[in-house]
Design an enzyme around this catalytic site. Structure first.
Site, mmCIF file in Angstrom:
data_model
loop_
_atom_site.group_PDB
_atom_site.id
_atom_site.type_symbol
_atom_site.label_atom_id
_atom_site.label_comp_id
_atom_site.label_asym_id
_atom_site.label_seq_id
_atom_site.Cartn_x
_atom_site.Cartn_y
_atom_site.Cartn_z
ATOM 1 N N HIS A 1 1.567 4.293 -3.001
ATOM 2 C CA HIS A 1 1.442 5.755 -2.919
ATOM 3 C C HIS A 1 2.606 6.421 -3.664
ATOM 4 O O HIS A 1 2.425 7.429 -4.344
ATOM 5 C CB HIS A 1 1.453 6.231 -1.460
ATOM 6 N N HIS B 1 0.832 -1.206 0.000
ATOM 7 C CA HIS B 1 0.000 0.000 0.000
ATOM 8 C C HIS B 1 0.873 1.265 0.000
ATOM 9 O O HIS B 1 0.636 2.200 -0.766
ATOM 10 C CB HIS B 1 -0.919 -0.038 1.229
ATOM 11 N N GLU B 2 1.901 1.286 0.833
ATOM 12 C CA GLU B 2 2.755 2.481 0.931
ATOM 13 C C GLU B 2 3.588 2.681 -0.334
ATOM 14 O O GLU B 2 3.721 3.795 -0.841
ATOM 15 C CB GLU B 2 3.661 2.394 2.163
ATOM 16 N N GLU C 1 -6.461 6.546 -1.759
ATOM 17 C CA GLU C 1 -6.327 5.405 -0.838
ATOM 18 C C GLU C 1 -6.791 4.111 -1.484
ATOM 19 O O GLU C 1 -6.138 3.068 -1.377
ATOM 20 C CB GLU C 1 -7.104 5.663 0.458
#
Ligand code: ZN
Length: 265
Positions: free
Chosen positions: A139, A135-136, A197
């Site tokens: 980004h 997920h990070e 997100e």
């Protein structure tokens, strides 16, 4: 006449200042370049490390680094093979475990990742770390902070790029940058939009799968995250984040796609 010219310039800005997010294909506003943003990001990250207790040399810290490297390598390999090596140009991946009770992790532009010890019990194991890491990293790959910064500059009438903005209003430009990377006020309080997100979830699921981690573990992680916060959402997962049910539903919808990357390992 002037109006027409202004409208033309404005339109031109949007036509020529868009980037495309890999895998999701979404078009995003981008009036600053990574060449401009990354040095600012690396500087900020260095400052955070200086002010934190860094536990990267511990067993847990090494595990975080290992997962981060595996995912970054898999993503770079994928981007190279698909003709987009430029997406990570200038990136300087770094993964650190920091001591903090906060249930949080974040990634600054250019692949500068921090995990807080507070999130590890919810991760439980290496695959759980991979859920958060995917997920990070997503980004960063999707340039979400740069997009936020571009939006902030346009909203404040700073249309001429970073150099011009710095000349025009250096303190405002600096504030917009800090808000975009999430270090204004409290470190790691990233304020990404709900859509960003969900996009990070979608890409993150694929990224963990590419690195050989079973994406079917991701919904379980979000369930644990939800249970431990007792309905209240922890820092990175504040108001702009999608609700936990919606997030888990979305992940399940995208599972077949992610599994293709997992099985091709
Ligand atoms: Zn996020």
């Amino acid at each position: 006449m002037y109006k027409k010219i202004a409208a033309f310039i404005f339109l031109g800005l949007f036509v020529y200042s868009c980037a495309t997010v890999p895998l999701s294909g979404r078009r995003q506003l981008s009036i600053v370049s990574n060449a401009e943003v990354l040095p600012l990001s690396y500087d900020q990250y260095g400052q955070v490390l200086e002010e934190s207790k860094v536990l990267t040399n511990t067993t847990k810290g090494k595990q975080v680094v290992n997962v981060g490297r595996r995912i970054a390598e898999a993503v770079e390999k994928y981007l190279d093979e698909n003709g987009h090596p430029e997406i990570t140009e200038g990136f300087a991946w770094e993964f650190n475990l920091l001591e903090s009770e906060q249930v949080n992790a974040w990634c600054m532009p250019g692949g500068k990742v921090a995990f807080y010890t507070g999130i590890l019990p919810i991760c439980q194991d290496e695959t759980g770390i991979a859920v958060v890491m995917g997920h990070e990293v997503a980004h960063a790959i999707a340039n979400h902070a740069r997009e936020r910064m571009s939006q902030g500059m346009v909203a404040n009438g700073l249309m001429g790029g970073l150099q011009a903005a710095m000349g025009e209003n250096p303190s405002l430009t600096q504030t917009i940058f800090l808000q975009a990377v999430g270090v204004g006020g409290q470190v790691g309080m990233l304020k990404f939009s709900r859509d960003q997100e969900l996009e990070a979830d979608q890409l993150g699921l694929i990224f963990m799968a590419m690195a050989g981690y079973d994406p079917r573990e991701a919904p379980g992680f979000w369930q644990r995250m939800n249970a431990q916060s007792g309905g209240e959402r922890p820092p990175e997962f504040l108001s702009t984040h999608p609700g936990p049910e919606r997030r888990i539903d979305k992940l399940n919808e995208q599972m077949d796609d992610a599994l293709k990357y997992y099985k091709s390992n």
